[in-house]
Design a protein around this motif. Structure first.
Motif, PDB file in Angstrom:
ATOM      1  N   ASN A 202       0.845  -1.185   0.000  1.00  0.00           N
ATOM      2  CA  ASN A 202       0.000   0.000   0.000  1.00  0.00           C
ATOM      3  C   ASN A 202       0.890   1.248   0.000  1.00  0.00           C
ATOM      4  OD1 ASN A 202      -1.655   2.126   1.941  1.00  0.00           O
ATOM      5  ND2 ASN A 202      -2.966   0.949   0.565  1.00  0.00           N
ATOM      6  N   TRP A 203       0.387   2.331  -0.583  1.00  0.00           N
ATOM      7  CA  TRP A 203       1.217   3.546  -0.677  1.00  0.00           C
ATOM      8  C   TRP A 203       1.629   4.061   0.696  1.00  0.00           C
ATOM      9  CZ3 TRP A 203      -0.213   8.227   1.436  1.00  0.00           C
ATOM     10  CH2 TRP A 203      -1.557   8.381   1.802  1.00  0.00           C
ATOM     11  N   ARG A 347       3.045   6.706  -4.734  1.00  0.00           N
ATOM     12  CA  ARG A 347       1.783   6.873  -5.464  1.00  0.00           C
ATOM     13  C   ARG A 347       0.941   5.621  -5.341  1.00  0.00           C
ATOM     14  NH1 ARG A 347       4.102   9.001 -11.230  1.00  0.00           N
ATOM     15  NH2 ARG A 347       5.014  10.961 -10.539  1.00  0.00           N
ATOM     16  N   PRO A 348      -0.378   5.776  -5.166  1.00  0.00           N
ATOM     17  CA  PRO A 348      -1.223   4.580  -5.083  1.00  0.00           C
ATOM     18  C   PRO A 348      -1.167   3.792  -6.387  1.00  0.00           C
ATOM     19  CG  PRO A 348      -2.556   6.575  -5.270  1.00  0.00           C
ATOM     20  CD  PRO A 348      -1.141   7.027  -5.097  1.00  0.00           C
ATOM     21  N   GLY A 349      -1.271   2.468  -6.271  1.00  0.00           N
ATOM     22  CA  GLY A 349      -1.218   1.611  -7.446  1.00  0.00           C
ATOM     23  C   GLY A 349      -2.600   1.162  -7.879  1.00  0.00           C
ATOM     24  N   ALA A 350      -2.626   0.121  -8.710  1.00  0.00           N
ATOM     25  CA  ALA A 350      -3.891  -0.343  -9.273  1.00  0.00           C
ATOM     26  C   ALA A 350      -4.774  -1.018  -8.221  1.00  0.00           C
ATOM     27  CB  ALA A 350      -3.609  -1.312 -10.422  1.00  0.00           C
ATOM     28  N   ALA A 355       1.729  -0.087  -5.155  1.00  0.00           N
ATOM     29  CA  ALA A 355       2.071   1.334  -5.185  1.00  0.00           C
ATOM     30  C   ALA A 355       3.199   1.546  -6.178  1.00  0.00           C
ATOM     31  CB  ALA A 355       2.496   1.814  -3.791  1.00  0.00           C
ATOM     32  N   GLU A 356       3.434   2.815  -6.454  1.00  0.00           N
ATOM     33  CA  GLU A 356       4.611   3.170  -7.251  1.00  0.00           C
ATOM     34  C   GLU A 356       5.558   3.949  -6.355  1.00  0.00           C
ATOM     35  OE1 GLU A 356       3.031   3.579 -11.827  1.00  0.00           O
ATOM     36  OE2 GLU A 356       3.080   5.368 -10.575  1.00  0.00           O
ATOM     37  N   ARG A 397       7.331  -5.541   0.524  1.00  0.00           N
ATOM     38  CA  ARG A 397       6.510  -6.717   0.220  1.00  0.00           C
ATOM     39  C   ARG A 397       6.175  -7.505   1.496  1.00  0.00           C
ATOM     40  NH1 ARG A 397       6.097 -10.087  -4.445  1.00  0.00           N
ATOM     41  NH2 ARG A 397       7.597  -8.783  -5.518  1.00  0.00           N
ATOM     42  N   THR A 398       7.182  -7.701   2.354  1.00  0.00           N
ATOM     43  CA  THR A 398       6.915  -8.475   3.578  1.00  0.00           C
ATOM     44  C   THR A 398       6.014  -7.684   4.522  1.00  0.00           C
ATOM     45  OG1 THR A 398       8.977  -7.666   4.554  1.00  0.00           O
ATOM     46  CG2 THR A 398       9.050  -9.809   3.455  1.00  0.00           C
ATOM     47  N   ALA A 399       6.171  -6.371   4.507  1.00  0.00           N
ATOM     48  CA  ALA A 399       5.315  -5.546   5.366  1.00  0.00           C
ATOM     49  C   ALA A 399       3.857  -5.680   4.942  1.00  0.00           C
ATOM     50  CB  ALA A 399       5.755  -4.090   5.298  1.00  0.00           C
TER      51      ALA A 399
END
Ligand code: FES
Ligand SMILES: [Fe+2]
Length: 443
Positions: A202-203, A347-350, A355-356, A397-399
């Motif tokens: 998440n962003w 930035r929020p992702g799809a 996220a980006e 990713r692990t978070a």
């Protein structure tokens, strides 16, 4: 080397700093804020269309006719430099049947033309051409079909947009940040690289990873030899926060046993590029009488910058080796140092789990230097971003996976992590979450 718990001692460090943390109550934050599509939908509706956010830099759009498409989730904004040299921003939507007008970035535009049926506008957003116009009847008046404007303004080289035309101007949004960074002369900085890396979190996980120094002892242990992660003062304005960290000194967590060589080596490993040195075996130059290893590091940075025509002789050792970290609501971290600035954007992702991670590196330019237009690079592999940023990205990713585990209802956030708490308070304000869902720990 034995690590010590710095919370056992409250004396100031050798630089006179004590850990000043705004008095913020430690809280529990609902984990669903990072995993719930409903929460992301609320952000999409109430946050992103109404808040100032960094879109690009002036170096993405330096000349008339240059454009840059900024995307944030589903939102898309065209930033364009007009014939008069001014920046303008428009929602990226055609007034005919809604197609997106521009993608990516480019230069040489004399107008904006939708690729679908070729409606076109001038760089000020005024409709000027409609093919086969007769078919739309006499009611189609150019002045009623201009592009939808967005607000656009700059802070130094950073370009911000806001789709909400009723929002307070950027200068007001920035609160005390302009005054706090006057010493750095941000206008002298230009972007030399901008990378976009897709990440699986998440962003907010990204933004929060750059909003505290608590994790340095966890995932950046190489840095402990050359940063005081404990005594860094923090401050909060209303929306934004800051932390001021001293580098070129060892962390109190390492005890008093760190040698000058240890500090030097750690600095090379974590940010030697600032001195133009990347081999940790490079010996520490002699330390002049009355100076410290920190002064030697600052001087190496001055020498390295001088080779590019940048004069840092007016900047003290403290200015050169201190990192001022600004966390702007909601998703921007700006790292300000005398020789370099970095903008880190989440930035929020799809989806709520994507996220980006955007990293923009800016350096002070030599007076009169020609600055080329910059374009974004897509970077899939975060190791390219260097040791420290790569460690940060690997953790995302692990978070995010952990946040989905059904046992975890809340995250526990300490007062030391006050900038994260501030993010959630402001998020609640923007999303209309009343009463607050942030519960004091132990209540
Ligand atoms: S949708 Fe843009 S011209 Fe038709
Ligand atoms: Fe980090």
């Amino acid at each position: 080397m034995t690590r010590v718990d710095p919370t056992l001692t409250s004396e100031p460090n050798d630089l006179g700093d004590t850990a000043i943390t705004p008095s913020v109550t430690p809280v529990l934050v609902p984990a669903s804020r990072y995993t719930s599509p409903d929460f992301a939908a609320l952000e999409e509706e109430r946050l992103w269309p109404h808040v100032w956010q960094i879109a690009c830099t002036v170096d993405h759009v330096p000349e008339p006719g240059d454009f840059y498409e900024y995307r944030c989730g589903r939102l898309s904004v065209i930033v364009v430099r007009g014939d008069d040299g001014s920046l303008r921003a428009f929602q990226n939507v055609c007034r005919h049947r809604g197609n997106s007008i521009c993608q990516g970035s480019g230069s040489g535009l004399s107008g904006l033309r939708c690729p679908y049926h070729h409606w076109s506008w001038d760089l000020d957003g005024n409709l000027r051409e409609v093919p086969s116009r007769k078919g739309f009847g006499p009611g189609l008046r150019n002045e009623e079909f201009g592009l939808f404007r967005a607000q656009v303004d700059t802070w130094g080289p950073l370009v911000f947009v806001n789709l909400d035309l009723t929002a307070a101007p950027l200068g007001e949004f920035l609160e005390g940040l302009v005054d706090d960074t006057t010493w750095a002369h941000l206008d002298e900085f230009h972007a030399v690289a901008a990378t976009i890396t897709p990440v699986q979190s998440n962003w907010k996980v990204v933004a929060e990873g750059f909003s505290e120094t608590y994790h340095i002892q966890g995932i950046h242990s190489e840095m402990l030899g050359s940063v005081d992660d404990v005594h860094a003062p923090q401050r909060l304005w209303g929306l934004h926060g800051a932390s001021y960290q001293h580098y070129g000194v060892a962390s109190p967590r390492l005890g008093r046993a760190s040698s000058d060589d240890d500090v030097w080596k750690s600095f090379i490993v974590s940010q030697g590029g600032r001195m133009g040195i990347d081999d940790p075996a490079t010996p520490l130059p002699p330390i002049p009488t009355g100076q410290t290893v920190r002064d030697v590091i600052a001087e190496q940075i001055r020498v390295h910058q001088a080779a590019s025509g940048v004069d840092l002789s007016d900047y003290s050792t403290v200015r050169i080796t201190q990192l001022c970290q600004y966390n702007l609501f909601p998703n921007l971290t700006v790292l300000v140092q005398a020789d370099m600035v970095a903008a880190i954007v989440a930035r929020p992702g799809a989806s709520v789990d994507e996220a980006e991670f955007v990293l923009i590196a800016l350096y002070r330019s030599a007076p009169g230097a020609k600055v080329p237009r910059i374009t974004d690079s897509a970077v899939e592999d975060s190791t390219y971003l260097g040791l420290v940023m790569s460690q940060d990205c690997t953790l995302l990713r692990t978070a995010q996976r952990g946040l989905h585990q059904p046992g975890l209802e809340h995250l526990a956030i300490s007062s030391e992590e006050c900038r994260i708490i501030n993010l959630h308070r402001n998020l609640e304000r923007h999303l209309g979450i009343v009463p607050s869902e942030l519960r004091p720990i132990g209540a």
